[in-house]
Design a protein around this motif. Structure first.
Motif, PDB file in Angstrom:
ATOM      1  N   THR A  32       3.872   2.540  -8.284  1.00 17.53           N
ATOM      2  CA  THR A  32       3.292   1.202  -8.300  1.00 17.53           C
ATOM      3  C   THR A  32       4.146   0.296  -7.432  1.00 17.53           C
ATOM      4  O   THR A  32       5.296   0.625  -7.113  1.00 17.53           O
ATOM      5  N   GLU A  35     -10.424  -0.616  -6.612  1.00 15.78           N
ATOM      6  CA  GLU A  35     -10.053   0.427  -5.659  1.00 15.78           C
ATOM      7  C   GLU A  35     -10.063  -0.158  -4.245  1.00 15.78           C
ATOM      8  O   GLU A  35     -11.017  -0.809  -3.834  1.00 15.78           O
ATOM      9  N   ARG A  81       0.855  -1.189   0.000  1.00 14.57           N
ATOM     10  CA  ARG A  81       0.000   0.000   0.000  1.00 14.57           C
ATOM     11  C   ARG A  81       0.892   1.240   0.000  1.00 14.57           C
ATOM     12  O   ARG A  81       2.087   1.166   0.252  1.00 14.57           O
ATOM     13  N   SER A  82       0.289   2.372  -0.259  1.00 17.54           N
ATOM     14  CA  SER A  82       1.053   3.612  -0.408  1.00 17.54           C
ATOM     15  C   SER A  82       1.845   3.993   0.830  1.00 17.54           C
ATOM     16  O   SER A  82       2.938   4.533   0.724  1.00 17.54           O
ATOM     17  N   ASP A 102      -5.710   3.066  -3.015  1.00 19.33           N
ATOM     18  CA  ASP A 102      -4.821   2.455  -3.998  1.00 19.33           C
ATOM     19  C   ASP A 102      -5.698   1.626  -4.932  1.00 19.33           C
ATOM     20  O   ASP A 102      -6.906   1.499  -4.709  1.00 19.33           O
ATOM     21  N   HIS A 103      -5.111   1.036  -5.956  1.00 21.79           N
ATOM     22  CA  HIS A 103      -5.863   0.205  -6.897  1.00 21.79           C
ATOM     23  C   HIS A 103      -5.112  -1.078  -7.197  1.00 21.79           C
ATOM     24  O   HIS A 103      -3.944  -1.037  -7.601  1.00 21.79           O
ATOM     25  N   ASN A 134      -1.428  -0.102  -8.039  1.00 22.60           N
ATOM     26  CA  ASN A 134      -1.231   1.310  -8.347  1.00 22.60           C
ATOM     27  C   ASN A 134      -1.380   2.090  -7.048  1.00 22.60           C
ATOM     28  O   ASN A 134      -2.437   2.068  -6.422  1.00 22.60           O
ATOM     29  N   LEU A 135      -0.312   2.758  -6.672  1.00 24.37           N
ATOM     30  CA  LEU A 135      -0.267   3.518  -5.436  1.00 24.37           C
ATOM     31  C   LEU A 135      -0.474   4.996  -5.744  1.00 24.37           C
ATOM     32  O   LEU A 135      -0.585   5.381  -6.907  1.00 24.37           O
TER      33      LEU A 135
END
Length: 160
Positions: free
Chosen positions: A149, A108, A84-85, A123-124, A143-144
């Motif tokens: 990413t 998402e 995760r981000s 994030d995705h 995708n962060l």
């Protein structure tokens, strides 16, 4: 949509070899959230594309080498894999919008913090079918925020 308790239990009991999850993208997202909240991504690691599994294995091996060479220093993946981000523990996680983009399904994942709602973010997951026309899914990337990413962070983690 919530994944059934029985289906989720089956997912977490599978061996940690690459496989395709036989769940909808929403159920895949629920399993990802559960792993994130429980700090146990083993079921998700079992549902990686072969390419992403290889990238992660190489990053973990390189991280272990660095840790062995300098045991008193924090290695690049000292906070674990960047699923995760932010590495901060989010006490809430839920599946948001699910969209299609160039043959990939984006799920998402909304993280929330009860004590700091202004820190919430999304994030995705990037899911791809295991085979053409398949209802089975594999995680190909995350995708962060800030156009980062999972793959790009792992690629850059060991640059000198």
């Amino acid at each position: 949509m919530k994944i059934s308790t029985l289906a989720l239990a089956a997912l977490f009991l599978l061996p940690t070899t690459t496989f395709a999850a036989q769940f909808t993208p929403a159920e895949f997202g629920d399993a990802f959230c559960k792993g994130s909240i429980d700090n146990d991504m083993s079921a998700i690691e079992a549902a990686l594309t072969p390419d992403l599994a290889k990238i992660i294995a190489e990053a973990e091996a390189r991280n272990a080498e660095i840790q062995a060479a300098a045991p008193d220093e924090k290695p690049p993946l000292g906070d674990g894999l960047p699923w995760r981000s932010w590495p901060d523990y989010a006490d809430g996680c839920e599946v948001g919008d699910i969209t299609e983009d160039a043959g990939k399904t984006l799920v998402e994942i909304r993280y929330s913090f009860a004590s700091s709602p202004d820190a919430n973010y999304a994030d995705h997951l990037v899911l791809i079918p295991a085979a053409a026309g398949s209802d089975s899914w594999q995680l190909d990337d995350v995708n962060l925020i800030d156009d980062m990413t999972l793959r790009s962070i792992l690629a850059g983690a060991f640059e000198q």
